[in-house]
Scaffold this motif. Structure first.
Motif, PDB file in Angstrom:
ATOM      1  N   ASP A   1     -26.611  -1.929 -47.599  1.00  0.00           N
ATOM      2  CA  ASP A   1     -25.942  -1.411 -46.403  1.00  0.00           C
ATOM      3  C   ASP A   1     -24.536  -0.906 -46.686  1.00  0.00           C
ATOM      4  OD1 ASP A   1     -28.095  -1.978 -44.823  1.00  0.00           O
ATOM      5  OD2 ASP A   1     -27.297  -3.891 -44.060  1.00  0.00           O
ATOM      6  N   LEU A   2     -24.174   0.163 -46.019  1.00  0.00           N
ATOM      7  CA  LEU A   2     -22.799   0.646 -46.043  1.00  0.00           C
ATOM      8  C   LEU A   2     -22.040   0.019 -44.883  1.00  0.00           C
ATOM      9  CD1 LEU A   2     -23.471   4.429 -46.768  1.00  0.00           C
ATOM     10  CD2 LEU A   2     -22.972   2.595 -48.405  1.00  0.00           C
ATOM     11  N   VAL A   3     -20.719  -0.134 -45.057  1.00  0.00           N
ATOM     12  CA  VAL A   3     -19.926  -0.758 -43.991  1.00  0.00           C
ATOM     13  C   VAL A   3     -18.708   0.104 -43.654  1.00  0.00           C
ATOM     14  CG1 VAL A   3     -20.639  -3.087 -44.689  1.00  0.00           C
ATOM     15  CG2 VAL A   3     -18.486  -2.154 -45.556  1.00  0.00           C
ATOM     16  N   ILE A   4     -18.129  -0.200 -42.492  1.00  0.00           N
ATOM     17  CA  ILE A   4     -16.879   0.441 -42.078  1.00  0.00           C
ATOM     18  C   ILE A   4     -15.735  -0.490 -42.470  1.00  0.00           C
ATOM     19  CG2 ILE A   4     -15.518   1.236 -40.094  1.00  0.00           C
ATOM     20  CD1 ILE A   4     -18.125   1.795 -38.625  1.00  0.00           C
ATOM     21  N   ARG A   5     -14.712   0.037 -43.105  1.00  0.00           N
ATOM     22  CA  ARG A   5     -13.581  -0.809 -43.490  1.00  0.00           C
ATOM     23  C   ARG A   5     -12.801  -1.277 -42.263  1.00  0.00           C
ATOM     24  NH1 ARG A   5     -10.373   1.765 -48.517  1.00  0.00           N
ATOM     25  NH2 ARG A   5      -8.625   1.165 -47.169  1.00  0.00           N
ATOM     26  N   ALA A   6     -12.328  -2.545 -42.324  1.00  0.00           N
ATOM     27  CA  ALA A   6     -11.620  -3.139 -41.182  1.00  0.00           C
ATOM     28  C   ALA A   6     -10.347  -2.374 -40.834  1.00  0.00           C
ATOM     29  CB  ALA A   6     -11.278  -4.602 -41.492  1.00  0.00           C
ATOM     30  N   ASP A   7      -9.766  -1.698 -41.830  1.00  0.00           N
ATOM     31  CA  ASP A   7      -8.490  -1.010 -41.569  1.00  0.00           C
ATOM     32  C   ASP A   7      -8.682   0.475 -41.238  1.00  0.00           C
ATOM     33  OD1 ASP A   7      -9.279  -0.364 -44.142  1.00  0.00           O
ATOM     34  OD2 ASP A   7      -7.308  -0.637 -45.055  1.00  0.00           O
ATOM     35  N   ASP A   8      -9.904   0.870 -40.937  1.00  0.00           N
ATOM     36  CA  ASP A   8     -10.150   2.293 -40.640  1.00  0.00           C
ATOM     37  C   ASP A   8     -10.104   2.637 -39.150  1.00  0.00           C
ATOM     38  OD1 ASP A   8     -10.133   3.308 -43.141  1.00  0.00           O
ATOM     39  OD2 ASP A   8     -12.293   3.525 -43.365  1.00  0.00           O
ATOM     40  N   VAL A   9      -9.625   1.749 -38.315  1.00  0.00           N
ATOM     41  CA  VAL A   9      -9.418   2.123 -36.902  1.00  0.00           C
ATOM     42  C   VAL A   9      -8.169   3.010 -36.811  1.00  0.00           C
ATOM     43  CG1 VAL A   9     -10.590   0.194 -35.800  1.00  0.00           C
ATOM     44  CG2 VAL A   9      -8.230  -0.078 -36.529  1.00  0.00           C
ATOM     45  N   GLU A  10      -8.197   3.945 -35.864  1.00  0.00           N
ATOM     46  CA  GLU A  10      -7.162   4.987 -35.874  1.00  0.00           C
ATOM     47  C   GLU A  10      -5.732   4.448 -35.859  1.00  0.00           C
ATOM     48  OE1 GLU A  10      -7.627   8.489 -33.401  1.00  0.00           O
ATOM     49  OE2 GLU A  10      -5.498   8.988 -33.649  1.00  0.00           O
TER      50      GLU A  10
END
Ligand code: AP5
Ligand code: ZN
Length: 214
Positions: free
Chosen positions: A152-161
């Motif tokens: 699975d690929l994930v979204i990094r925790a620090d990638d919120v705008e």
């Protein structure tokens, strides 16, 4: 060959580091990836780093310098390495110099902030390998899965705008100073400095890097 990849968050350092690692057989040393795996393992370092990273701030120079110093003495670094996300402050760059680490190439990736914010919103990562994808610009073969492992690929925790904007502000305050630092070093013959327009397509940038380095 010792290379520093310099550029804002989301400028494409990790993407091109993966390409160069495969092409030249030298390891990618990403301080961000090292910190994220420490967080995942729940080590003391990870516990200390998590809040700082989630807030988009920089981890202290002492910790980071210690990490990199130790990493570059490993066997796989004997033919060189790719520094991705380090150095990020003048004290970090000075520490390299004070340790006699000669860098052959510094590559700057230049991308305007607004393009970066858009890129980060579509980024997906494979934490174990450091491979980076983008929903639109660099999609995986199967949606949501890493090309090599199928994991699975994930979204990094620090990638919120909001955090991305904070990271960009810190880049402009602290890390961008290294552009002048290494340009000056190059004028003195201590390294080679290369400017890359990071808004070009991924493959065009990779081809340009091979021309610069070969
Ligand atoms: P770190 O992991 O280093 O993050 P960063 O520098 O903020 O950079 P990114 O990984 O976000 O971006 P990238 O340039 O690698 O871009 P990518 O290739 O992924 O650091 C995270 C945190 O750890 C820091 O905030 C800090 O807290 C701490 N830290 C780390 N090092 C530290 C240090 N030295 N000192 C102190 N603290 C430290 O690409 C981004 C997206 O764009 C992807 O989706 C990709 O597919 C896409 N893309 C890439 N190239 C292109 C292209 N040419 N065209 C279109 N899309 C593209
Ligand atoms: Zn990265």
């Amino acid at each position: 060959m010792r290379i520093i990849l310099l550029g804002a968050p989301g400028a494409g350092k990790g993407t091109q580091a993966q390409f160069l690692m495969n092409k030249y057989g030298i390891p990618q040393i990403s301080t961000g990836d090292m910190l994220r795996s420490a967080i995942k393992e729940g080590t003391e370092l990870g516990l200390a780093a998590k809040q700082v990273m989630d807030a988009g701030q920089l981890v202290s120079d002492d910790i980071i310098i210690g990490l990199v110093k130790e990493r570059i003495t490993k066997d796989d670094c004997s033919k060189g390495f790719l520094l991705d996300g380090f150095p990020r402050t003048i004290p970090q760059a000075d520490a390299m110099q004070d340790n006699g680490v000669v860098v052959d190439h510094v590559i700057e990736f230049d991308v305007p902030d607004d393009i970066i914010v858009e890129r980060m919103s579509g980024r997906r990562v494979h934490p174990a390998s450091g491979r980076v994808y983008h929903l639109k610009y660099n999609p995986p073969k199967v949606a949501g899965k890493d090309d090599e492992t199928g994991e699975d690929l994930v979204i990094r925790a620090d990638d919120v705008e909001a955090t991305v904007r904070k990271r960009l502000a810190i880049y402009h305050e602290q890390t961008e100073l290294l552009v002048g630092y290494y340009r000056k070093a190059a004028e003195a013959g201590a390294t080679q400095y290369h400017y890359v327009d990071g808004t070009q397509p991924v493959d065009d940038i990779s081809a340009q890097l091979v021309k610069l380095l070969d």
